[in-house]
Write an enzyme that holds these catalytic residues in place. Sequence first.
Site, short mmCIF file in Angstrom:
data_model
loop_
_atom_site.label_atom_id
_atom_site.label_comp_id
_atom_site.label_asym_id
_atom_site.label_seq_id
_atom_site.Cartn_x
_atom_site.Cartn_y
_atom_site.Cartn_z
N LEU A 53 62.82 15.49 28.16
CA LEU A 53 63.03 16.91 27.86
C LEU A 53 64.44 17.31 28.27
O LEU A 53 64.83 17.16 29.43
CB LEU A 53 62.00 17.77 28.56
N HIS A 69 65.01 16.75 41.52
CA HIS A 69 66.33 17.37 41.44
C HIS A 69 66.15 18.88 41.46
O HIS A 69 65.15 19.39 40.93
CB HIS A 69 67.00 16.93 40.13
#
Length: 338
Positions: A128, A232
């Site tokens: 994505l 992240h």
Amino acid sequence: MSFIIRAAKTEDLQPLYEMAKLTGGGFTNLPPDRKALTTKLERSAAAFARPTDAELGDDQFVLILENTETGEVRGTCQLFTQVGKQWPFYSYRHNTLTQHSKELDRTFSAQMLQLTTDLEGSSEVGGLFLHPSERAGGLGLLLARSRYLFIAAHRQRFADKILAELRGIIDERGGSPFWDGVAGRFFGMSFQEADYFNAVNGNQFIADLMPKHPIYIAMLPEVARTAIGMPHPSGRAAMRMLENEGFAYEGYVDIFDGGPSMTARTDNVKSIAAATPVNLTDTDNSDGTRSLVATGELTDFKCCYASASKTADGIAIDAEAAAKLGVAVGDTVRSVAR
């Protein structure tokens, strides 16, 4: 909102390549390499070309977010029906080994990373990426959840377990503290070199060179230890979205950057379970709930936001969404509330 999710086409190569250059590393499923992306689109085309009623195979589907007003490609996402078929699918599993000494009357628990292929055969949602200029208005959610509506429409082509890998911690230099503390010691390659090589050539080199013995976490540098299972910063919202769908972190982490691998039973994913086919009863509804609505199968699959309301015999959506989807009263659609 003039955006729609559709099947990728060969002519999407250039915009995909331009987006791949913006990922910043750690994004194996979208490498900035024309040859690798061409192969990915060819594999996707072959998957879309298989018969509608085909069963579980080794398919990869690439979906595209398109601005219907400009025709621009502004995002992408991918689905893999079974991982570990072309190459082994490696993960680290975060385990605990507890030992007791009778003489010392002391119990010690060691945290360890064990190389495993436990997740082989699972389906995966991944790849994505949303163009930085479009990161508002819920387009990331549209990309992410459209995959579940696609799975619901082609359930027989997906496994009973599903996973999603989240990118791990990447430092300001584009490096990975986890890679530097673990695998980088054995490979003589930087994280960016290994990540790019994996994206283009597959991960057989991991099987060839990665140590097979458990790694004691206490022996790793602190920066590597703290990166284990951490997404992240840009992926924290994605992790919450996955948790809302029913995914959970069960100790599996990516072998490159240490990011968490989230898993779920496919039929228990909320959007898949909720996306049952319904009859379209009205295409002039403007007062409904903002929802994702999808129609079609394989290359005819489309998904967009709509104003949707349940009716006695099905569902009503707004005229703009009906036009983008190319549907009319009497057609079958699938819908989940945003």
